[in-house]
Design a protein around this motif. Structure first.
Motif, PDB file in Angstrom:
ATOM      1  N   UNK A   1      -5.590   4.420   1.187  1.00  0.00           N
ATOM      2  CA  UNK A   1      -5.429   3.506   0.056  1.00  0.00           C
ATOM      3  C   UNK A   1      -6.784   2.993  -0.372  1.00  0.00           C
ATOM      4  N   UNK A   2      -7.233   3.464  -1.528  1.00  0.00           N
ATOM      5  CA  UNK A   2      -8.527   2.978  -2.000  1.00  0.00           C
ATOM      6  C   UNK A   2      -8.298   1.721  -2.829  1.00  0.00           C
ATOM      7  N   UNK A   3      -9.406   1.007  -3.073  1.00  0.00           N
ATOM      8  CA  UNK A   3      -9.322  -0.163  -3.938  1.00  0.00           C
ATOM      9  C   UNK A   3      -9.845   0.216  -5.318  1.00  0.00           C
ATOM     10  N   UNK A   4      -9.018   0.037  -6.332  1.00  0.00           N
ATOM     11  CA  UNK A   4      -9.362   0.498  -7.670  1.00  0.00           C
ATOM     12  C   UNK A   4     -10.606  -0.126  -8.232  1.00  0.00           C
ATOM     13  N   UNK A   5     -10.942  -1.343  -7.765  1.00  0.00           N
ATOM     14  CA  UNK A   5     -12.111  -2.002  -8.343  1.00  0.00           C
ATOM     15  C   UNK A   5     -13.395  -1.624  -7.614  1.00  0.00           C
TER      16      UNK A   5
ATOM     17  N   UNK B   1       0.848  -1.194   0.000  1.00  0.00           N
ATOM     18  CA  UNK B   1       0.000   0.000   0.000  1.00  0.00           C
ATOM     19  C   UNK B   1       0.879   1.237   0.000  1.00  0.00           C
TER      20      UNK B   1
ATOM     21  N   UNK C   1     -13.738   2.919 -17.319  1.00  0.00           N
ATOM     22  CA  UNK C   1     -13.688   2.179 -16.049  1.00  0.00           C
ATOM     23  C   UNK C   1     -14.992   2.359 -15.288  1.00  0.00           C
TER      24      UNK C   1
ATOM     25  N   UNK D   1      -4.723   0.156 -11.558  1.00  0.00           N
ATOM     26  CA  UNK D   1      -5.775  -0.221 -10.611  1.00  0.00           C
ATOM     27  C   UNK D   1      -5.103  -0.604  -9.304  1.00  0.00           C
ATOM     28  N   UNK D   2      -4.950   0.353  -8.369  1.00  0.00           N
ATOM     29  CA  UNK D   2      -4.363  -0.016  -7.075  1.00  0.00           C
ATOM     30  C   UNK D   2      -5.337  -0.862  -6.272  1.00  0.00           C
ATOM     31  N   UNK D   3      -4.828  -1.837  -5.528  1.00  0.00           N
ATOM     32  CA  UNK D   3      -5.721  -2.738  -4.794  1.00  0.00           C
ATOM     33  C   UNK D   3      -5.480  -2.622  -3.308  1.00  0.00           C
ATOM     34  N   UNK D   4      -6.566  -2.689  -2.558  1.00  0.00           N
ATOM     35  CA  UNK D   4      -6.482  -2.763  -1.104  1.00  0.00           C
ATOM     36  C   UNK D   4      -7.482  -3.814  -0.676  1.00  0.00           C
TER      37      UNK D   4
ATOM     38  N   UNK E   1     -12.829   4.227  -7.270  1.00  0.00           N
ATOM     39  CA  UNK E   1     -11.555   4.770  -7.730  1.00  0.00           C
ATOM     40  C   UNK E   1     -11.772   6.217  -8.109  1.00  0.00           C
TER      41      UNK E   1
END
Lengths: 552, 445
Positions: free
Chosen positions: A415-419, A86, A429, B24-27, A422
């Motif tokens: 820290x966001x989650x891109x899926x 992260x 997207x 696409x950053x992942x958390x 975003x």
């Protein structure tokens, strides 16, 4: 001899030298094995509650469960290790040498931070169109606000690009973004209206009349509306149908909040109670007595663990929602808080008149400590709307003088989650995300206090199935209780042999037979016990004492 | 005052040029992904529904035989070649990729009772009603040459089945007795028999290659050891077994296709109880073949359907039927475990997909990932009632459907009678026999 040792022979290969080096390196490795992972982080990713006991199952099922549990442990360790990747760190604000952070004003913070963050602080002076309510979209990129005199606007607040600005010519009581920044729901004086982000009116929903508050449940695509008539209505915005219109039976509904963890709606009432609602049930799921006067504001944090309420008795309380429903901490406020909001990292903001106070906790998991406020700010008018911007260290305040965006270091999730959401998503997207979100829209019937309830073993159906099998077959082929028998039902016969008296006689016969069996068994057991006692008495051939008569 | 605000550099989150991939950053923090269980449930429901939508298993029908197809054989080295023998003595070799017949041989007068390929793939053997065993070349006759068998063996009795050893130049035929032949000799090296009735099929074990199994008309399955040239043991069932098939992955497991509408999976070492009884057909089961993975097998039945069973379950996972397909006599699972071929009474060989909703051809990595994810979801949520209902739903022809209802009523009646008998008699006088043991009469060593 020395020559032979030093000069490498042609047949001999070089590896022996290398081996020495390699072993040297191996011996020097100070951190052998995989990197250690902190236990709390691993706990965060654990989803199986190992203390719960499952009903007795077959050996095959049990072995499969063991394998699944081992896999889950491994996976949570891997996920905990991935936290290293992260990129961002949360913000912070610390006073030096006993300086009270609450005394630090926004201007000081703006001076001390970088330009990009300083630009996030702005004040929109809009005195003409009445006190404002505001809402950030789910990604935190877009802001919509509506003034009491009908001014509705939507903009990308980061680039300050205006999307639309209209006047709906009617009082605006609440405004919400729907699932993305493309659609807005505005609760106007008479009915509920849905607008495009260009300001085009798309729908006017006349079944939702005199709505005071709106809440959007993003994973269920449900818009919950609380109205003056006392009805809580759920509208499915993907299909366009009213899923449930529940009569809260508590008069005018003014105070509403959603629990983001389980999509339950919290309504605050004038008798000091907060009731919890789900569209599947006509009655509230729970009622919590919070205050001695009316409840003025409710807010639930993002993990669904804590609920903050404030009432007419000038108290601000934090309740524990997962477990005991008891108040964890209380604070008396000089001026009652009319608005409450939680941030993603657990900061609590209360709007009291024209002052906002922010309280912070120790870490992400703990409730905010109400002793000392973390930050305070005075606005140019009484507060009418509060929301923390998701994924940013910014608090948006709607008041009678317009809209203000305040800097609150440490409020947003870094820290966001891109899926999921975003803020930097492109049009493509967004379209893909929208389609996937619609496909996995959760049906409204699944809303309940425990969102993981669907993963539980359905013990009731298991037992019902067992009963049915015993009825049908006389024994349970999948069960492990050879003694279990279905109660005897006499078969109905013809020609008068099925009168009540004869049925009773037949039942009696079978019951007597079973009784006789039981008596025989118990007699046998008693005899055995007697024999054992005598054997014991004989074996202990000590001197008889006066207390022997009490030996059982 | 120490202050730091969360500020992201857009360069790290937005792609540089239009030709780059999006970042696409992942958390994976669970608080950022609420409603995991309900969302996965809805995804599993969608995956199950889509599986049913895309379930189109029928691929092709190979036309050409002039009488019912009696037996099928696979080429051991070439996936695209199959051999079939018909009831008028004709043997055809087909190419599955082009879906045409590449060679036709009038092999026998009368039925072609059995056909098997040699392990190297250069020749194949056929047996027929004219009491002969013929060996043919796999490649066609050269230019100007006649279609002639490499080798013909004349026997005294009708041979009803043939199977070739998996490693050596030895084959076995069955008829009145089981004969083991060496390819170079015209007389069998040994003949084994146990009992007085004719033997309908014989199969070599692919793993322990010296073992054979055979099915006889007096309702028994006999296992033989080729090294000792003796029968080992036999199990007598309620009704006659039509064929057996050895599991290519497990050395001692074989499945028997029986006339009493069931299939029995036995472990050779303990023949007194079958490992599993597979019940789903509504008429006699005529043929069975294992998938090369050893986890599933396909069975062909006199009711006009073929069913795919997992080895460890007693119910079928799939049923294939067509209006045009009549009684299915033989079935084979291709060696890449993707296709099933069945030969039926009405002179056609049909090609089906083993997984009805599988996409054939090369999949991109994203397609593979999506397919794996959906597969795992379906497996995880398979026990939920709505999902189970959708996954289990199959259209059945009216004849099979009504037969299933009827047979269920009959089974229920029989079971109720048994339960009543046990309830109304002295406890222990009527033994409770498990479903598995009910169909075995005896095991003889």
């Amino acid at each position: 001899m020395g020559e032979m040792e030093t000069a490498p022979k042609p047949g001999r290969d070089v590896p022996p030298k290398k081996d020495k080096l390699q072993t040297k390196r191996k011996a020097q490795d100070p951190f052998p094995g995989p990197a250690p992972v902190p236990v709390e982080v691993v706990q965060k990713f654990c989803r199986i509650d190992k203390s719960r006991k499952l009903p007795r199952s077959k050996a095959k099922t049990r072995s499969r469960l063991e394998v699944a549990e081992a896999e889950e442990e491994e996976t949570s360790i891997k996920a905990a290790r991935s936290e290293l990747l992260l990129a961002e760190e949360p913000g912070f604000l610390e006073g030096e040498d006993g300086e009270d952070t609450a005394k630090i004003c926004q201007a000081d913070i703006v001076e001390a931070v970088d330009i990009a963050s300083a630009a996030k602080h702005f004040d929109l002076n809009l005195r003409q169109f009445g006190p404002y309510r505001l809402n950030y979209s789910r990604t935190g990129r877009h802001l919509a606000f509506g003034g009491r005199r009908g001014h509705v606007a939507a903009l990308d607040w980061v680039t300050k690009k205006l999307m639309c600005e209209i006047n709906v010519m009617e009082a605006v009581r609440d405004i919400r973004f729907l699932h993305s920044e493309a659609l807005l729901a505005v609760a106007q004086n008479r009915w509920l209206h849905i607008y495009d982000n260009q300001g085009i009116e798309l729908h006017c929903i006349r079944r939702c009349d005199r709505v005071t508050r709106l809440e959007f449940l993003p994973f269920h695509f449900l818009l919950a509306t609380a109205s003056e008539t006392g009805f809580l209505t759920y509208l499915d915005v993907s299909v366009g149908k009213i899923v449930a219109a529940l009569n809260a039976r508590a008069g005018r509904l003014d105070v509403m909040s959603q629990n983001p963890y389980n999509a339950v709606i919290h309504l605050g009432h004038s008798n000091g109670t907060v009731s919890l609602w789900s569209p599947a049930m006509k009655e509230p799921l729970a009622k919590i007595l919070c205050h001695r006067g009316g409840v003025r504001a409710v807010a639930v944090d993002s993990t669904g663990t804590y609920m903050a309420t404030s009432g007419l008795d000038h108290q601000l309380k934090i309740f524990d929602l997962r477990g005991t429903y008891q108040p964890l901490s209380t604070r008396t406020l000089p001026h009652g808080a009319g608005h409450l909001a939680f941030s993603q990292r657990g900061l609590l903001v209360a709007g009291m008149g024209d002052v906002v106070n922010i309280w912070a906790g120790q870490g992400k998991g703990s409730p905010p400590s109400l002793e000392q406020p973390y930050l305070t700010h005075r606005l140019s008018g009484p507060v009418h709307g509060l929301q923390f911007c998701p994924f940013e260290d910014v608090l948006g305040v709607g008041h009678s003088g317009g809209v203000t965006s305040m800097l609150v270091p440490g409020a947003g999730e870094p820290n966001f989650d891109g899926l999921e959401s975003n803020p930097y998503r492109s049009r493509k997207q967004r379209q893909e995300w929208e389609v996937k979100a619609l496909l996995e829209k959760v049906p409204a019937e699944l809303i309940c206090l425990d969102p993981r309830a669907l993963a539980e073993v359905d013990v009731i159906s298991l037992e019902q199935g067992k009963k049915e099998r015993i009825e049908r077959l006389g024994y349970d082929p999948q069960g492990y209780d050879p003694e279990a028998k279905a109660p005897f039902q006499p078969k109905p016969k013809q020609k008068g042999r099925s009168s009540t008296a004869s049925l009773v006689k037949r039942k009696r016969k079978v019951m007597d037979e079973e009784h006789r069996d039981k008596v025989r068994q118990s007699l046998q057991q008693q005899q055995q016990q007697q024999q054992q006692k005598e054997a014991k008495a004989k074996s202990t051939g000590a001197r008889p004492s006066a207390l022997d008569r009490f030996v059982r | 005052m120490k202050v730091k605000m969360l500020s992201r550099n857009p360069d790290n989150y937005v792609r540089e040029t239009k030709l780059d991939l999006q970042r696409v950053p992942r958390n994976y923090d669970p608080t950022l992904h609420p409603f995991e269980v309900p969302r996965e449930y809805v995804r599993a429901l969608n995956a199950t529904k889509l599986e049913r939508v895309f379930a189109k298993p029928f691929l092709a029908s190979l036309d050409g035989h002039r009488d019912g197809v009696n037996c099928l054989a696979k080429h051991p080295k070439n996936l695209a070649t199959i051999l079939s023998g018909a009831c008028d003595g004709e043997v055809r070799i087909w190419n599955l990729t082009q879906r045409n017949c590449i060679r036709t041989i009038q092999a026998h007068e009368g039925f072609v009772r059995g056909i098997c390929t040699r392990f190297c793939g250069t020749s194949f053997f056929t047996v027929g009603d004219d009491k002969t065993v013929k060996q043919w070349k796999m490649d066609g006759p050269g230019y100007g040459e006649e279609e002639e068998p490499l080798h013909t063996i004349l026997g005294k009795t009708v041979y009803t089945g043939i199977d070739h050893h998996w490693k050596e130049a030895v084959f076995a035929t069955c008829g009145q007795q089981v004969d083991i032949w060496d390819e170079q000799r015209t007389n069998p090296i040994c003949s084994m028999t146990w009992g007085f009735d004719s033997i309908s099929s014989v199969k070599f074990n692919p793993v322990e290659t010296f073992l054979l199994g055979s099915c006889a008309s007096d309702r028994n399955i006999v296992l033989y050891d080729m090294r000792q040239a003796t029968p080992l043991k036999k199990v007598i069932l309620d009704m006659r077994t039509n064929t057996i098939c050895w599991n290519p992955m497990e050395a001692f497991i074989f499945t028997a296709a029986n006339e009493d509408y069931n299939l029995y999976t036995f472990d050779m070492r303990a023949l007194d109880t079958p490992v599993m009884v597979h019940m789903d057909h509504v008429s006699a089961v005529l043929d069975v073949d294992y998938s090369p993975t050893g986890k599933e097998f396909v069975s062909a039945s006199f009711d006009k359907s073929i069913r795919i069973f997992p080895v460890d379950k007693s119910r079928s996972r799939e049923v294939y039927h067509t209006k045009r397909m009549q009684h299915v006599i033989c079935v084979k699972w291709t060696s890449d475990s993707k296709y099933i071929m069945c030969g039926s009474d009405e002179m056609n060989i049909r090609l089906w997909k083993a997984n009805a909703s599988e996409k054939l051809g090369v999949l991109t990595s994203r397609e593979k990932a999506a397919k794996d994810y959906n597969q795992k979801l379906k497996e995880k949520f398979q026990h939920y009632p709505h999902i189970k209902r959708i996954a289990r739903h199959r259209h059945l022809p009216k004849s099979i459907y009504s037969q299933i209802q009827e047979q269920r009523i009959m089974k229920e009646a029989r079971r109720r009678k048994e339960v009543n008998r046990i309830k109304h008699s002295k406890p222990g006088s009527v033994p409770i026999v498990s479903e598995k043991k009910k169909h075995i009469v005896a095991v003889v060593k």
